[in-house]
Design an enzyme around this catalytic site. Structure first.
Site, PDB file in Angstrom:
ATOM      1  CE  LYS A 182      -4.883  -5.805  29.753  1.00 45.81           C
ATOM      2  NZ  LYS A 182      -4.992  -4.563  30.740  1.00 45.81           N
ATOM      3  N   GLY A 240     -12.053  -1.214  21.464  1.00 51.48           N
ATOM      4  CA  GLY A 240     -12.847  -1.749  21.022  1.00 51.48           C
ATOM      5  C   GLY A 240     -12.925  -2.560  19.250  1.00 51.48           C
ATOM      6  CD  GLU A 257     -20.090   0.495  28.287  1.00 53.04           C
ATOM      7  OE1 GLU A 257     -19.941   1.556  27.763  1.00 53.04           O
ATOM      8  OE2 GLU A 257     -19.577  -0.374  29.904  1.00 53.04           O
ATOM      9  CB  CYS A 291     -19.473   4.351  29.287  1.00 53.23           C
ATOM     10  SG  CYS A 291     -19.573   3.218  30.213  1.00 53.23           S
ATOM     11  CD  GLU A 392     -15.662   7.681  25.557  1.00 54.64           C
ATOM     12  OE1 GLU A 392     -15.590   7.361  25.089  1.00 54.64           O
ATOM     13  OE2 GLU A 392     -17.035   7.749  26.417  1.00 54.64           O
TER      14      GLU A 392
HETATM   15  O1  TXE Z   1      -8.893   2.497  27.679  1.00 51.64           O
HETATM   16  P1  TXE Z   1      -9.092   1.266  26.675  1.00 51.64           P
HETATM   17  P2  TXE Z   1      -8.042   3.871  27.703  1.00 51.64           P
HETATM   18  C1  TXE Z   1     -12.981   5.596  26.818  1.00 51.64           C
HETATM   19  C2  TXE Z   1     -12.592   6.951  26.384  1.00 51.64           C
HETATM   20  C3  TXE Z   1     -10.594   7.381  27.158  1.00 51.64           C
HETATM   21  C4  TXE Z   1     -10.265   6.095  26.209  1.00 51.64           C
HETATM   22  C5  TXE Z   1      -8.843   5.586  26.063  1.00 51.64           C
HETATM   23  O2  TXE Z   1     -12.420   7.803  26.116  1.00 51.64           O
HETATM   24  O3  TXE Z   1      -9.972   8.707  26.640  1.00 51.64           O
HETATM   25  O4  TXE Z   1     -11.006   4.946  25.970  1.00 51.64           O
HETATM   26  O5  TXE Z   1      -9.138   5.125  27.821  1.00 51.64           O
HETATM   27  C6  TXE Z   1      -7.226  -2.961  27.320  1.00 51.64           C
HETATM   28  N1  TXE Z   1      -5.841  -5.848  23.018  1.00 51.64           N
HETATM   29  N2  TXE Z   1     -13.326   5.110  28.408  1.00 51.64           N
HETATM   30  O6  TXE Z   1      -6.780   3.909  26.622  1.00 51.64           O
HETATM   31  O7  TXE Z   1      -7.473   1.220  25.575  1.00 51.64           O
HETATM   32  C7  TXE Z   1      -6.686  -2.729  28.605  1.00 51.64           C
HETATM   33  O8  TXE Z   1      -5.039  -2.874  28.792  1.00 51.64           O
HETATM   34  C8  TXE Z   1      -6.838  -6.424  24.033  1.00 51.64           C
HETATM   35  C9  TXE Z   1     -14.601   4.220  28.060  1.00 51.64           C
HETATM   36  O9  TXE Z   1      -7.574   3.169  29.378  1.00 51.64           O
HETATM   37  O10 TXE Z   1      -9.825   0.667  25.495  1.00 51.64           O
HETATM   38  C10 TXE Z   1      -7.718  -2.181  28.942  1.00 51.64           C
HETATM   39  O11 TXE Z   1      -7.313  -3.246  30.208  1.00 51.64           O
HETATM   40  N3  TXE Z   1      -7.358  -6.095  24.996  1.00 51.64           N
HETATM   41  C11 TXE Z   1     -14.868   3.197  28.911  1.00 51.64           C
HETATM   42  C12 TXE Z   1      -8.456  -1.969  28.954  1.00 51.64           C
HETATM   43  O12 TXE Z   1      -8.114  -2.516  27.717  1.00 51.64           O
HETATM   44  C13 TXE Z   1      -5.864  -3.915  25.384  1.00 51.64           C
HETATM   45  C14 TXE Z   1     -13.469   3.373  30.125  1.00 51.64           C
HETATM   46  C15 TXE Z   1      -9.305  -0.791  28.239  1.00 51.64           C
HETATM   47  O13 TXE Z   1      -8.383   0.806  28.162  1.00 51.64           O
HETATM   48  C16 TXE Z   1      -5.578  -3.441  24.506  1.00 51.64           C
HETATM   49  C17 TXE Z   1     -12.107   3.217  29.724  1.00 51.64           C
HETATM   50  C18 TXE Z   1      -5.072  -4.983  22.885  1.00 51.64           C
HETATM   51  N4  TXE Z   1      -5.544  -4.775  21.656  1.00 51.64           N
HETATM   52  C19 TXE Z   1     -11.808   4.315  28.365  1.00 51.64           C
HETATM   53  N5  TXE Z   1      -5.590  -2.367  24.606  1.00 51.64           N
HETATM   54  C20 TXE Z   1     -15.684   3.012  29.109  1.00 51.64           C
HETATM   55  N6  TXE Z   1     -16.627   2.180  28.118  1.00 51.64           N
HETATM   56  O14 TXE Z   1     -16.502   3.134  30.328  1.00 51.64           O
HETATM   57  C21 TXE Z   1      -5.255  -2.099  25.512  1.00 51.64           C
HETATM   58  N7  TXE Z   1      -6.592  -3.197  25.947  1.00 51.64           N
END
Ligand code: TXE
Length: 499
Positions: A182, A240, A257, A291, A392
């Site tokens: 996904k 996470g 991650e 990240c 972050e």
């Molecule tokens: O990320 P999400 P978001 C950090 C960065 C950013 C914050 C939020 O600080 O401001 O995260 O970003 C899926 N069960 N990073 O909201 O929510 C979602 O659909 C299962 C760090 O965009 O973490 C997407 O596919 N999955 C980072 C994925 O999780 C779920 C990269 C990541 O989205 C879910 C991006 C649920 N309940 C943002 N809810 C890095 N480590 O590189 C959402 N998702």
């Protein structure tokens, strides 16, 4: 301006059981181009029923010919896939740059490099060996096999859509698992084009499935589905944690991650011609949306004024603009909520008394007014206790923190809940050898920053994650070891005693 043809008339399809699939509801959602601020593609909006169908297809494929195929044959399919991705790299890079607004140069580099992951892990597929154990029981032969886990749910974010998925898919497939992937709802387009290459490469139907939709609508079902054996997640630490808790209900294996607040440390003895661009590339490349962003520059006090001045002067010249233009150095933020978050942190930092030395607002240039930009922003004299130094931001915002000596540099670098990466700049060999082991971070770069490779482990200390991606050992994250006992002595068991 470069041409930006809409994809919007083409309704894209998911990949379920080897076939293009619409959402069972028939619903779509719009994907936005962060440079124009307009919808440019229509992506299927999967529901729980679609997730169930994808997991069912992956579970069936796991029991099918994929399971009995020799590991060498599996590896060959992965190599063919790598070749197909290499042929499509330019197209995929443009799709990614349109969908998430990151620089075409960065997406090109990633899309050209992705095939190496499939080659590297494809090559490992037939090198997954068991062990013969010199067991301490006479006449007994004991050996182990490393076996796949089953269906792996790969959940990926928007910042490097194909690359971060590849870090999961390549080792998981090499190990013999099947996948339901996904991608982020903010950047699903490239995934759906990537998905068209799996069958062409010869993967049996259902080995890789792709469902697109919103995390809050389908994420939980994917993580908790009883037929999913493992969840491999990259994203924010709040999500996470939620994923980790949901997976715990089914005692599923996870790799996570998550975020970072990485320190990029400049000592007075650093080669400044390298350190200054190194600091800039650590944070402003990718508009800070990585990240491993070096979002805290730790600068030795004796060179603090000099470094700060040069850094601000250098960052001030960064060309903000169209991410599809190869001359652009800073692109837009991928999502509107993310831009609001970045601007919020800028006002928090100002409120905390950090000295804003550069940027801090939406650019005034009217030619890019439709894009979701934030100026490259630098705060000086930041204290480690400030929120801007602890949380972050995930945007083009750098905090500069002064330090006096090595011990203080280490203390500040480690003063965070995160532990993803760290960089250090020094010409002193002893220091370069001594310091990396004192830094609480999964990756440490010395006189360089932000390098990754399929060959080298990637992952977080502390709250930056669980498990490792990349490198040979990453394949064990997708395998389980079975111990097999054979009585080769033809003995008669004593019925009431443990052997
Ligand atoms: O990320 P999400 P978001 C950090 C960065 C950013 C914050 C939020 O600080 O401001 O995260 O970003 C899926 N069960 N990073 O909201 O929510 C979602 O659909 C299962 C760090 O965009 O973490 C997407 O596919 N999955 C980072 C994925 O999780 C779920 C990269 C990541 O989205 C879910 C991006 C649920 N309940 C943002 N809810 C890095 N480590 O590189 C959402 N998702």
């Amino acid at each position: 301006m470069t041409t930006r043809p809409p994809l919007a008339t083409e309704k894209l399809s998911m990949l379920i059981g080897g076939r293009p699939a619409a959402a069972q509801s028939g619903d779509f959602f719009e994907s936005f181009d962060p440079f124009t601020g307009k919808a440019w593609a229509l992506v299927p909006r999967a529901g729980v029923a679609d997730v169930d169908a994808a997991v069912q297809a992956a579970a069936a494929a796991f029991r099918g010919e994929w399971r009995t195929m020799t590991p060498s044959a599996r590896g060959q399919i992965m190599t063919r896939f790598a070749d197909l991705v290499a042929e499509e790299a330019e197209n995929l890079a443009v799709l990614e740059s349109r969908d998430n607004g990151k620089l075409i140069n960065e997406m090109r580099m990633q899309c050209k490099y992705i095939p190496q992951w499939f080659r590297f892990f494809g090559g490992l597929a037939d090198k997954i060996e068991g062990r013969v154990i010199p067991i301490d029981k006479p006449g007994v032969f004991n050996y182990t096999r490393r076996e796949p886990l089953g269906v792996v749910a790969a959940i990926t974010p928007w910042n490097s859509p194909l690359m971060l998925a590849t870090w999961k898919l390549a080792p998981a497939l090499a190990a013999g698992n099947t996948i339901v992937w996904k991608p982020s709802e903010f950047s699903s387009v490239s995934a759906l084009f990537f998905g068209r290459l799996f069958e062409k490469a010869g993967f049996p139907k259902g080995v890789v499935n792709i469902v697109t939709g919103f995390g809050h609508e389908i994420g939980d079902r994917l993580v908790t589905h009883p037929d999913v054996a493992k969840v491999a997640f990259t994203g924010g630490d709040a999500t996470g944690r939620r994923v980790y808790q949901a997976a715990a209900g089914g005692l599923k294996k996870v790799t996570l991650e998550l975020g970072g607040k990485s320190a990029n440390i400049v000592f007075a003895d650093a080669k400044m011609e390298a350190a200054i661009p190194g600091l800039v590339s650590g944070i402003f490349a990718a508009t800070g949306q990585t990240c491993i962003a070096g979002s805290r520059a730790l600068v030795q006090r004796s060179v603090y004024d000099q470094v700060t001045e040069k850094l601000v002067a250098f960052a001030r010249t960064a060309k903000i603009g169209d991410p599809l233009d190869p001359e652009t150095q800073v692109g837009p933020i991928t999502t509107l909520p993310q831009r609001a978050k970045v601007l919020d942190y800028i006002s928090i930092a100002n409120g905390e008394g950090a000295a804003q030395l550069l940027g801090g607002k939406i650019p005034e240039d009217t030619s890019i007014a439709d894009g979701w930009f934030v100026e490259p922003t630098i705060f000086g004299n930041v204290k480690s206790s400030m929120r801007i130094a602890q949380e972050e931001v995930f945007g083009p915002v750098l905090s500069i923190i002064p330090f006096d000596d090595e011990d203080e540099a280490v203390a500040i670098a480690n003063d965070t809940i995160y532990g993803l990466a760290a960089g250090m700049w020094t010409q002193n060999l002893g220091r370069a050898m001594r310091l990396p082991e004192r830094l609480e971070a999964g990756m440490v770069w010395v006189n360089m920053y932000r390098a990754t490779s399929p060959l080298s482990p990637f992952g977080g200390y502390k709250q930056s994650g669980i498990g490792r991606e990349n490198g040979q050992t990453a394949i064990y994250e997708y395998l389980q070891e079975k111990s097999i006992w054979i009585d080769a002595g033809n003995s008669i068991p004593a019925p009431f005693v443990q052997r």
